[in-house]
Write a protein that holds these residues in place. Structure first.
Motif, PDB file in Angstrom:
ATOM      1  N   HIS A  32      -8.434   7.045   3.679  1.00  0.00           N
ATOM      2  CA  HIS A  32      -8.319   7.659   5.005  1.00  0.00           C
ATOM      3  C   HIS A  32      -7.433   8.908   4.942  1.00  0.00           C
ATOM      4  N   ILE A  33      -7.868   9.975   5.644  1.00  0.00           N
ATOM      5  CA  ILE A  33      -7.027  11.151   5.846  1.00  0.00           C
ATOM      6  C   ILE A  33      -7.009  11.461   7.339  1.00  0.00           C
ATOM      7  N   TYR A  34      -5.810  11.465   7.906  1.00  0.00           N
ATOM      8  CA  TYR A  34      -5.637  11.781   9.329  1.00  0.00           C
ATOM      9  C   TYR A  34      -4.717  12.994   9.455  1.00  0.00           C
ATOM     10  N   CYS A  35      -4.668  13.538  10.671  1.00  0.00           N
ATOM     11  CA  CYS A  35      -4.027  14.835  10.876  1.00  0.00           C
ATOM     12  C   CYS A  35      -3.091  14.783  12.092  1.00  0.00           C
ATOM     13  N   ILE A  36      -1.908  15.392  11.969  1.00  0.00           N
ATOM     14  CA  ILE A  36      -0.963  15.427  13.096  1.00  0.00           C
ATOM     15  C   ILE A  36      -1.489  16.336  14.202  1.00  0.00           C
ATOM     16  N   ALA A  37      -1.937  17.527  13.826  1.00  0.00           N
ATOM     17  CA  ALA A  37      -2.492  18.477  14.804  1.00  0.00           C
ATOM     18  C   ALA A  37      -3.802  19.025  14.246  1.00  0.00           C
ATOM     19  N   CYS A  38      -4.925  18.569  14.791  1.00  0.00           N
ATOM     20  CA  CYS A  38      -6.206  19.008  14.244  1.00  0.00           C
ATOM     21  C   CYS A  38      -7.261  19.115  15.343  1.00  0.00           C
ATOM     22  N   ASP A  39      -8.434  19.610  14.969  1.00  0.00           N
ATOM     23  CA  ASP A  39      -9.501  19.865  15.945  1.00  0.00           C
ATOM     24  C   ASP A  39     -10.229  18.596  16.364  1.00  0.00           C
ATOM     25  N   ASP A  57       0.840  -1.201   0.000  1.00  0.00           N
ATOM     26  CA  ASP A  57       0.000   0.000   0.000  1.00  0.00           C
ATOM     27  C   ASP A  57       0.878   1.255   0.000  1.00  0.00           C
ATOM     28  N   SER A  58       0.298   2.363  -0.457  1.00  0.00           N
ATOM     29  CA  SER A  58       1.010   3.640  -0.464  1.00  0.00           C
ATOM     30  C   SER A  58       0.483   4.541   0.650  1.00  0.00           C
ATOM     31  N   ILE A  59       1.410   5.000   1.490  1.00  0.00           N
ATOM     32  CA  ILE A  59       1.089   5.903   2.593  1.00  0.00           C
ATOM     33  C   ILE A  59       1.656   7.271   2.265  1.00  0.00           C
ATOM     34  N   GLY A  60       0.814   8.293   2.207  1.00  0.00           N
ATOM     35  CA  GLY A  60       1.277   9.634   1.870  1.00  0.00           C
ATOM     36  C   GLY A  60       1.367  10.538   3.084  1.00  0.00           C
ATOM     37  N   ILE A  61       2.208  11.541   2.991  1.00  0.00           N
ATOM     38  CA  ILE A  61       2.296  12.544   4.058  1.00  0.00           C
ATOM     39  C   ILE A  61       2.510  13.921   3.442  1.00  0.00           C
ATOM     40  N   ILE A  62       1.781  14.898   3.977  1.00  0.00           N
ATOM     41  CA  ILE A  62       1.990  16.303   3.622  1.00  0.00           C
ATOM     42  C   ILE A  62       2.353  17.012   4.919  1.00  0.00           C
ATOM     43  N   ALA A  63       3.631  17.235   5.126  1.00  0.00           N
ATOM     44  CA  ALA A  63       4.085  17.847   6.383  1.00  0.00           C
ATOM     45  C   ALA A  63       5.536  18.273   6.255  1.00  0.00           C
ATOM     46  N   ASN A  64       5.900  19.290   7.008  1.00  0.00           N
ATOM     47  CA  ASN A  64       7.306  19.654   7.142  1.00  0.00           C
ATOM     48  C   ASN A  64       7.991  18.667   8.075  1.00  0.00           C
ATOM     49  N   ASN A  65       9.308  18.751   8.164  1.00  0.00           N
ATOM     50  CA  ASN A  65      10.062  17.842   9.024  1.00  0.00           C
ATOM     51  C   ASN A  65       9.581  17.936  10.471  1.00  0.00           C
ATOM     52  N   CYS A  66       9.357  16.797  11.072  1.00  0.00           N
ATOM     53  CA  CYS A  66       8.936  16.723  12.477  1.00  0.00           C
ATOM     54  C   CYS A  66       9.071  15.282  12.938  1.00  0.00           C
ATOM     55  N   SER A  67       8.932  15.049  14.229  1.00  0.00           N
ATOM     56  CA  SER A  67       9.010  13.686  14.769  1.00  0.00           C
ATOM     57  C   SER A  67       7.992  12.786  14.101  1.00  0.00           C
ATOM     58  N   GLU A  68       6.792  13.330  13.889  1.00  0.00           N
ATOM     59  CA  GLU A  68       5.695  12.541  13.326  1.00  0.00           C
ATOM     60  C   GLU A  68       5.985  12.092  11.892  1.00  0.00           C
ATOM     61  N   TRP A  69       6.752  12.913  11.167  1.00  0.00           N
ATOM     62  CA  TRP A  69       7.141  12.535   9.800  1.00  0.00           C
ATOM     63  C   TRP A  69       7.936  11.226   9.849  1.00  0.00           C
ATOM     64  N   LEU A 116      -1.559  11.290   5.704  1.00  0.00           N
ATOM     65  CA  LEU A 116      -1.369  12.021   6.960  1.00  0.00           C
ATOM     66  C   LEU A 116      -0.964  13.442   6.613  1.00  0.00           C
ATOM     67  N   VAL A 117      -1.659  14.423   7.208  1.00  0.00           N
ATOM     68  CA  VAL A 117      -1.342  15.829   6.924  1.00  0.00           C
ATOM     69  C   VAL A 117      -0.963  16.545   8.213  1.00  0.00           C
ATOM     70  N   SER A 118      -0.346  17.708   8.055  1.00  0.00           N
ATOM     71  CA  SER A 118       0.260  18.386   9.202  1.00  0.00           C
ATOM     72  C   SER A 118      -0.736  19.039  10.144  1.00  0.00           C
ATOM     73  N   ASN A 119      -1.764  19.701   9.582  1.00  0.00           N
ATOM     74  CA  ASN A 119      -2.645  20.502  10.434  1.00  0.00           C
ATOM     75  C   ASN A 119      -4.041  20.638   9.844  1.00  0.00           C
ATOM     76  N   GLN A 120      -4.890  21.332  10.577  1.00  0.00           N
ATOM     77  CA  GLN A 120      -6.295  21.479  10.184  1.00  0.00           C
ATOM     78  C   GLN A 120      -6.435  22.213   8.848  1.00  0.00           C
ATOM     79  N   GLU A 121      -5.578  23.194   8.619  1.00  0.00           N
ATOM     80  CA  GLU A 121      -5.657  23.979   7.375  1.00  0.00           C
ATOM     81  C   GLU A 121      -5.432  23.091   6.154  1.00  0.00           C
ATOM     82  N   VAL A 122      -4.391  22.252   6.200  1.00  0.00           N
ATOM     83  CA  VAL A 122      -4.122  21.348   5.081  1.00  0.00           C
ATOM     84  C   VAL A 122      -5.239  20.310   4.975  1.00  0.00           C
ATOM     85  N   TYR A 123      -5.688  19.817   6.124  1.00  0.00           N
ATOM     86  CA  TYR A 123      -6.783  18.827   6.115  1.00  0.00           C
ATOM     87  C   TYR A 123      -8.019  19.380   5.396  1.00  0.00           C
ATOM     88  N   ASN A 124      -8.368  20.625   5.694  1.00  0.00           N
ATOM     89  CA  ASN A 124      -9.545  21.226   5.065  1.00  0.00           C
ATOM     90  C   ASN A 124      -9.386  21.335   3.547  1.00  0.00           C
TER      91      ASN A 124
END
Length: 600
Positions: A139-146, A66-78, A117-125
């Motif tokens: 599935h779309i999940y978020c590192i920091a979201c509401d 399977d392919s797992i994607g991420i949209i995020a800057n460098n961080c532990s979660e990446w 997996l995306v970085s925040n609520q803004e990207v998620y939206n």
């Protein structure tokens, strides 16, 4: 480094053995935006979170292939997401957080991403609607979201309740699918195996055996690019070092002083900017401060010249000692005071800038590679450094020069590469793969270069970017542009002259610096109108000519200019996420102005 780490053949084994061996040591440092201090996670902390997140992904049905994607800057979660993906024998698809929605959509669809997996609520939206548009995306999940139910934390907690064992991928399995920047069209997905990436990280580490568990990096380059990902993330696991994350480009100066890195990865633009700033500050202070600075620079130059002639001078040693205490030590303090060196790629460092930092005790080593080669091909290193070259090949990597595509009698040609670092191909693009690979397994880099008698590689131009003037002379614009950008008044530049009688240059002004220079030129024009000032035009044209003379032929130096005060950016489509010029886009936008330079 323990010998058994060298024997690991995939990125998961490297991660799991490192997190056991260095369990208690600090690994990732993240800046607390309220206090300004860095807070650290240990190797053991990251291992626990990775085990939990991997199990959380498995609960959603994520499995081998399977392919797992991420949209995020460098961080532990990446990193947690990447190593969790490897432990499921899946493939990881990183994307830049500062990329356009159009590019995200294209990659998510082309790579057939199942979990994002995306970085925040803004990207998620921005991307949440893609679940209904792209068949593979489930599935779309978020590192920091509401919403906690779509958070990374929720999946980690879910995984902790139902742990699973990791599955070690085979060396030939695809680890990462990285999309090229796409300067001339849609990006291509580069298939990189565990063996590609693992061999490259190990080969790079063998060039720098002095690295140890006390080394600290300040992470500047995006891991979405193979350079930062391999040379920093995977490399650091080999010796148990620590990585702190830069908060932003704007906070870089403070972050360097806070983290006190021992080694950093960068691109020439980072060092050019610091070099320009230092010289601007010294010039503005004037007086004794500027004189002392100039004396120090000259002492450094003289010292290098004496060394090249196997000579020494007592007076030079004395002046160098004074320079080190009063000037060079302050330059080192800009980088935190502990920096032992830096590695740079994407373009060759200007030798004046590189020598300046080397004199100050911060050697900068040029290296060279492509996404398609995982990425490193050659590398300069301590004891094996030839300024102006891009270094010697990594272990098990072969280079040869193809002279068949250049003019007869040329001393350079296209650089071809073969080795364990060469990609598995472009995803779903067999024709493009066939085009870049020779029948006997050599990869065509698209770069012109030459090898010296000791095997050091010298890059002389980019084949796709080269063009001929009307008189038949070849031009390699990127080298000219890099040198023009060194002038503090210039934010960016693009040279053009394909089939024309002479070169012209589009100059994107640095308005902040230019406004200060305008005062020296006794101009009272507003900043916005400086771009239209004949005095500014004449001044910058003269500065560029003076700066380039001696290093370039007269036919190479631009004869006419277009001056722009609108910045190039990713948002306006003129730059890639790695800040490379999208030449075609720039030419399209300023086509009429360019043509006018040749008709008037």
């Amino acid at each position: 480094m323990a010998n058994h780490l060298e024997e690991t053949t995939n990125l998961l084994d490297l991660f799991e053995q490192s997190t056991e061996l260095f369990k208690e040591r600090q690994l990732f440092g993240t800046k607390n935006k309220k206090t300004g201090e860095y807070e650290w996670s240990s190797y053991g902390d990251i291992r626990k979170r990775t085990d939990d997140f991997r199990a959380g992904l498995a609960s959603l049905g994520i499995s081998k292939g399977d392919s797992i994607g991420i949209i995020a800057n460098n961080c532990s979660e990446w990193a947690i997401a990447a190593f969790s993906t490897f432990g499921l024998e899946a493939r990881f698809v990183p994307m830049y957080e500062n990329e356009t929605f159009k590019a995200w959509r294209y990659i998510i669809q082309d790579a057939e991403i199942k979990f994002l997996l995306v970085s925040n609520q803004e990207v998620y939206n921005e991307v949440k609607g893609l679940v209904n548009e792209i068949a593979t995306l489930q599935h779309i999940y978020c590192i920091a979201c509401d919403d906690k139910n779509i958070s990374m934390q929720y999946l980690e907690e879910k995984g902790a309740d139902k742990p699973i064992s990791s599955q070690a991928p085979a060396p030939a399995d695809i680890a990462v699918l990285i999309y090229t920047s796409g300067t001339t069209g849609n990006p291509k997905g580069v298939l990189l195996s565990h063996h590609n990436l693992r061999s490259n990280a190990l080969g790079g580490y063998h060039k720098y055996p002095m690295f140890n568990r006390d080394d600290v990096s300040l992470s500047i380059l995006p891991w979405a690019h193979s350079y930062g990902q391999v040379a920093e993330l995977y490399n650091w696991f080999q010796f148990g070092g620590a990585i702190a994350f830069m908060e932003s480009v704007e906070t870089l100066a403070d972050d360097l002083k806070n983290v006190h890195p021992t080694f950093i990865l960068g691109v020439p633009r980072v060092f050019n900017k610091i070099y320009d700033t230092i010289h601007e500050v010294m010039k503005s202070k004037g007086g004794m401060t500027e004189k002392l600075f100039k004396m120090s620079v000259e002492a450094g130059k003289e010292h290098r010249k004496l060394l090249s002639e196997n000579k020494s001078s007592l007076s030079n040693k004395l002046r160098l000692s004074i320079a080190d205490k009063l000037v060079f030590s302050k330059i080192r303090s800009i980088f935190g005071g502990r920096l032992r060196g830096a590695l740079t790629a994407s373009a060759l460092m200007n030798q004046e800038v590189s020598a300046f930092f080397g004199d100050a005790g911060i050697p900068i080593y040029d290296c060279y590679g492509l996404t398609e080669t995982s990425p490193a091909i050659t590398m300069n290193a301590p004891g094996m450094n030839r300024p102006g070259s891009v270094g010697l090949p990594l272990e098990n990597v072969q280079i040869k020069i193809d002279y068949s595509i250049v003019q007869k009698g040329s001393t350079d040609g296209e650089v071809l590469v073969k080795g364990p670092n060469v990609m598995q191909g472009y995803y779903k693009k067999p024709k493009a793969t066939k085009t870049i690979m020779t029948e006997d397994g050599w990869l065509r880099t698209g770069d012109r270069g030459k090898l010296d008698s000791d095997g050091y590689l010298w890059i002389t131009g980019r084949i796709k970017e080269q063009y001929k003037l009307e008189n038949g002379k070849y031009i390699f614009p990127s080298a000219l542009e890099e040198d023009i950008r060194l002038l503090p008044y210039i934010e960016n530049a693009m040279v053009f002259g394909d089939g024309k009688p002479f070169n012209v240059c589009i100059v994107f002004l640095n308005c902040e610096v230019m406004s200060r220079t305008a005062k020296e030129l006794q101009l009272k024009t507003k900043v916005a109108k400086l771009v239209n000032s004949p005095v500014v035009h004449e001044f910058i044209g003269r500065e560029i000519k003076s700066h380039l003379e001696g290093d370039y032929g007269r036919y190479e130096i631009p004869k006419k200019y277009i001056f722009i005060n609108e910045p190039l950016s990713i948002e306006n489509g003129m730059l890639t996420p790695t800040l490379k010029l999208k030449r075609r886009k720039v030419l399209e936008k300023y086509k009429e102005q360019i043509e006018a330079l040749y008709t008037n």
